[in-house]
Design an enzyme around this catalytic site. Structure first.
Site, mmCIF file in Angstrom:
data_model
loop_
_atom_site.group_PDB
_atom_site.id
_atom_site.type_symbol
_atom_site.label_atom_id
_atom_site.label_comp_id
_atom_site.label_asym_id
_atom_site.label_seq_id
_atom_site.Cartn_x
_atom_site.Cartn_y
_atom_site.Cartn_z
ATOM 1 N N GLN A 1 5.809 -6.743 4.077
ATOM 2 C CA GLN A 1 5.889 -5.627 5.013
ATOM 3 C C GLN A 1 5.218 -5.999 6.336
ATOM 4 O OE1 GLN A 1 2.910 -2.742 5.542
ATOM 5 N NE2 GLN A 1 3.933 -1.377 4.117
ATOM 6 N N SER B 1 1.427 -3.416 10.001
ATOM 7 C CA SER B 1 0.134 -3.397 10.689
ATOM 8 C C SER B 1 0.025 -4.517 11.720
ATOM 9 C CB SER B 1 -0.995 -3.566 9.666
ATOM 10 O OG SER B 1 -1.068 -2.442 8.843
ATOM 11 N N SER C 1 0.500 -8.885 2.875
ATOM 12 C CA SER C 1 0.415 -9.543 1.571
ATOM 13 C C SER C 1 1.797 -10.072 1.216
ATOM 14 C CB SER C 1 -0.101 -8.573 0.504
ATOM 15 O OG SER C 1 0.613 -7.380 0.518
ATOM 16 N N GLU D 1 4.584 4.127 -0.572
ATOM 17 C CA GLU D 1 3.369 3.331 -0.740
ATOM 18 C C GLU D 1 2.297 4.156 -1.440
ATOM 19 O OE1 GLU D 1 1.197 2.324 2.855
ATOM 20 O OE2 GLU D 1 0.453 0.512 1.898
ATOM 21 N N GLU E 1 -10.573 7.816 5.211
ATOM 22 C CA GLU E 1 -10.726 8.805 6.284
ATOM 23 C C GLU E 1 -9.365 9.394 6.672
ATOM 24 O OE1 GLU E 1 -12.273 5.847 6.163
ATOM 25 O OE2 GLU E 1 -14.213 6.720 5.716
#
Lengths: 359, 388
Positions: B116, B119, B151, B234, B367
């Site tokens: 993926q 990010s 990953s 996910e 968070e």
């Protein structure tokens, strides 16, 4: 197989109890009552216990009950916790558990209809385990039992004595009940003084110990459902409040410091619900894991309810600290319940034995 | 409902039996898996022709169990977790028929591993801040940028990629979703060494990577909507499996406690019991969520499970290192390993303690998860933001 969901019947039961409480026991009525001498609401008990038939939910139909079980009793207790309802439903359910163990079939009929309220006469703070009676038996009973919950409105007292478990008429000779000024005014305690009170022994020896232990375990398991209801009300009410209340030009609930605390409360209430459901399911099915489930329930759910109630007071700001807002009723119920049927540390000590985690 | 399910499960078992009559489970592994896909017995809730039968999702375990019982090879789902857990549902929902037929079968059989490319160094939790550019050039797109925390990239053939196609638009718009061919020129994968010493993840550098427009997933500029499908899957895939009591990290701690009477102190005893209680509460919550999903009542409890799982893994592993005392000062290995699948329970206590730091960051930080719970579950208002 363990079932942690609510089925359709249970959801329907929840709706009817909630509707009844909304109509007949709004928090304003509860608040008005706790300023009086006795907060117990006999009218509400009649509607709930007798008219709706909930007093005998866990009693088999053949014995005059509704033939449901303790899963359903737990659903009722969730709603009663949500409304901090001043009725002796928990104490009565615990006594029913003891009477079922003792096979007191004659008595169960009138107890199941709610016409007579029964309670197990032990201090509310008693953790599950073999009883340590403070009452001397041998026919007429003598001794004092302090801090008993739900006993003020009771008709029948199940009294653990030195030589067995006795049935005592609450209004009978030699029985006095002294109200205690209680932290939780919606579940008032009293001290019971027995001075040569006539009693009928319904179990002796191992049978008596077993009945009391079963009942206390049921109490610990069922109290968790009530604690979930208390916590859920505190969460829902606080969420609604912080959406409405504006400070610094925006809703208080848009501040991350507030949101994260409420998210954490939601997570713990979600977990407490799974734990409480497991305890109720084990109790209903006489699972061998019931002692673990009950100890787990009181090691976990009590603190969740206390935290939710404390956050409710805090996040309401000034209004949360006033007598006129119902938050304090929930805080007092939660903190008292965290002591009821044994504090969390006692239940952890019990789990240490049950789960083989020696100290 | 339950009776219907029982009948449907019986029919599925019959189908598997018939399939096994025609295909040797002990023959060529890939051939067997391809045939299983073609028979609609890969993921039964997918459509016919795409590895499925359009059956209810909760019947998948019936099929899997029947194949396990026959000693059939599986498709090693943990080795392609991003492909199966995230790429496949996104392809199914947003892909073209050509893309379905090109990608789904080799993805499911494990012949092609997926990763993926979301990010970036400047876009983690705030994923809509991606700056990797995709510029249209005839029938191709030319992609340039840097991705991180990828990953499987060192083993993957394909990636799902979120890139910015219109930098003029506010950040949640102007993004487009692609399938990226990692074997093409301009793709460089470098191991990203993490605080455990190993490299589960990678940095991926994309320099003028040419992707044909046929590898675009969804409409130009609609990448954020497509990415939401991926992200929803996910969160569902993390922490959902049912466990027995003491089945997870708590079991390792309690084993040490039982085996090592010399380490016990009263204070530590209460700490262990508190963790045991929390672990049991989290386990029962995951079990309840699973029962609700099976009954067709999806709830928001998955967020609670992930949040608790992260906090517990950290607390338990931290306690275990301290409980071990002098032994807790020793570590097994700092070498740069290239692990092929996450191993959250393996190795020693110090490894678990360090690896667990990632549990509250990967797949959405705790968070961000609290924000999501507050806004989507509790309905609290969003904080004012300046980027929309």
């Amino acid at each position: 197989m363990t079932n942690l969901r609510y089925d359709e019947t249970e959801e329907a039961l929840r709706e009817s109890v909630r509707a009844l409480l909304r109509a007949h026991s709004p928090w304003s009525a509860v608040l008005a009552r706790v300023d009086g001498v006795e907060s117990y609401d006999p009218g509400l008990w009649r509607r709930l216990g007798t008219d709706l038939g909930l007093a005998g939910l866990a009693v088999p139909e053949a014995l005059g009950g509704a033939g449901a079980g303790f899963r359903e009793v737990a659903v009722v207790l969730e709603e009663l916790g949500r409304a901090v309802a001043p009725v002796p439903y928990l104490g009565h359910a615990v006594a029913v558990r003891a009477l079922l163990t003792c096979v007191e079939t004659d008595l169960l009929g009138e107890v199941a209809t709610g016409e007579r309220i029964a309670v197990l006469a032990v201090p509310f703070a008693t953790p599950p385990g073999p009883p340590e009676p403070t009452v001397v038996g041998g026919g007429d009973l003598t001794g004092t039992i302090v801090g008993v919950a739900d006993a003020l409105p009771a008709d029948l007292l199940l009294v653990p004595a030195t030589d067995g478990l006795y049935l005592v008429e609450a209004d009978g000779p030699g029985v006095s009940r002294v109200p205690v000024v209680s932290l939780d005014a919606t579940r008032q305690l009293c001290d019971i003084v027995l001075d040569g009170a006539p009693g009928r022994r319904i179990a002796a020896g191992h049978a008596a110990v077993g009945a009391v232990t079963d009942a206390l375990t049921a109490g610990a398991a069922l109290l968790a459902a009530e604690q979930v209801g208390v916590a859920q009300w505190c969460l829902d009410t606080t969420v609604e409040y912080v959406k409405q209340r504006h400070q610094f030009g925006r809703p208080v609930g848009s501040f991350q410091a507030v949101k994260h605390r409420l998210a954490d409360v939601w997570v713990s209430v979600t977990e407490a619900r799974a734990v409480a459901r497991y305890a109720a399911d084990c109790l209903a099915n006489d699972s061998v894991d019931t002692p673990v489930a009950a100890a787990l329930a009181q090691a976990y759910c009590g603190d969740v309810a206390v935290t939710a109630a404390q956050e409710c007071v805090q996040l309401h700001g000034g209004i949360g600290f006033t007598w006129e807002h119902p938050a304090h009723l929930y805080l007092k119920r939660a903190k008292s319940a965290a002591i009821g049927f044994g504090t969390a540390d006692r239940h952890r000590a019990k789990l240490a034995i049950l789960a083989d985690l020696p100290g | 409902m339950a009776d219907d399910d029982d009948a449907a499960a019986d029919r599925l078992r019959d189908r598997v039996a018939a399939f096994l009559g025609q295909h040797d489970p002990h023959g060529d592994r890939i051939e067997f898996l391809r045939a299983r896909f073609d028979a609609g017995l890969a993921w039964v809730h997918y459509p016919v022709g795409l590895g499925g039968l359009g059956a209810p999702r909760h019947l998948q375990p019936v099929v899997d169990a029947a194949f396990v019982l026959a000693g059939a090879p599986d498709n090693q789902p943990r080795r392609n977790s991003i492909g199966i857990g995230m790429a496949a549902p996104t392809l199914l929902r947003h892909g073209t028929p050509d893309q379905h037929h090109r990608f789904l079968r080799p993805l499911w059989t494990g012949e092609e591993i997926w990763c993926q490319l979301f990010s970036e160094p400047g876009a983690g939790s705030d994923l809509a801040g991606v700056t990797t550019r995709a510029v249209r050039d005839g029938d191709d797109w030319v992609v340039t940028g840097q991705k991180v925390w990828t990953s499987m990239a060192h083993r993957a053939r394909w990636a799902i990629l979120l890139a910015r196609t219109d930098p003029e638009l506010p950040k949640h718009r102007g993004m487009t979703y692609f399938v990226c061919d990692l074997s093409g020129p301009g793709v460089e994968v470098r191991p990203l060494r993490q605080l455990t010493g190993e490299a589960e993840f990678n940095e991926v550098f994309l320099t003028d990577v040419r992707l044909p427009d046929s590898l675009r997933l969804g409409a130009v500029g609609e990448g954020w909507q497509v990415a939401r499908t991926t992200l929803m899957n996910e969160r569902v895939s993390i922490g959902g499996a049912p466990m027995p009591r003491e089945g997870g990290m708590i079991g390792l701690l309690t084993r040490t406690w039982r085996d090592r009477a010399d380490l016990r102190t009263p204070g530590r005893h209460d700490e262990i019991l508190r963790l045991w209680v929390r672990a049991e509460a989290a386990r029962l919550t995951a079990l309840r969520l699973r029962q609700q999903l099976v009954a067709g009542e999806p709830g928001p409890e998955g967020s609670a499970v992930k949040l608790s799982f992260a906090g517990l893994a950290q607390a338990i592993s931290g306690t275990e290192v301290e409980l071990l005392g002098a032994d807790g000062l020793r570590h097994d290995d700092w070498s740069l390993r290239r692990s092929t699948e996450p191993d959250l329970l393996g190795r020693g206590a110090t490894y678990r303690y360090l690896r667990a730091r990632g549990n509250s960051i990967e797949g959405g930080t705790s968070e961000i998860l609290r924000n999501i719970i507050a806004e989507r579950v509790l309905g609290l208002p969003a904080e004012p933001r300046v980027d929309r």
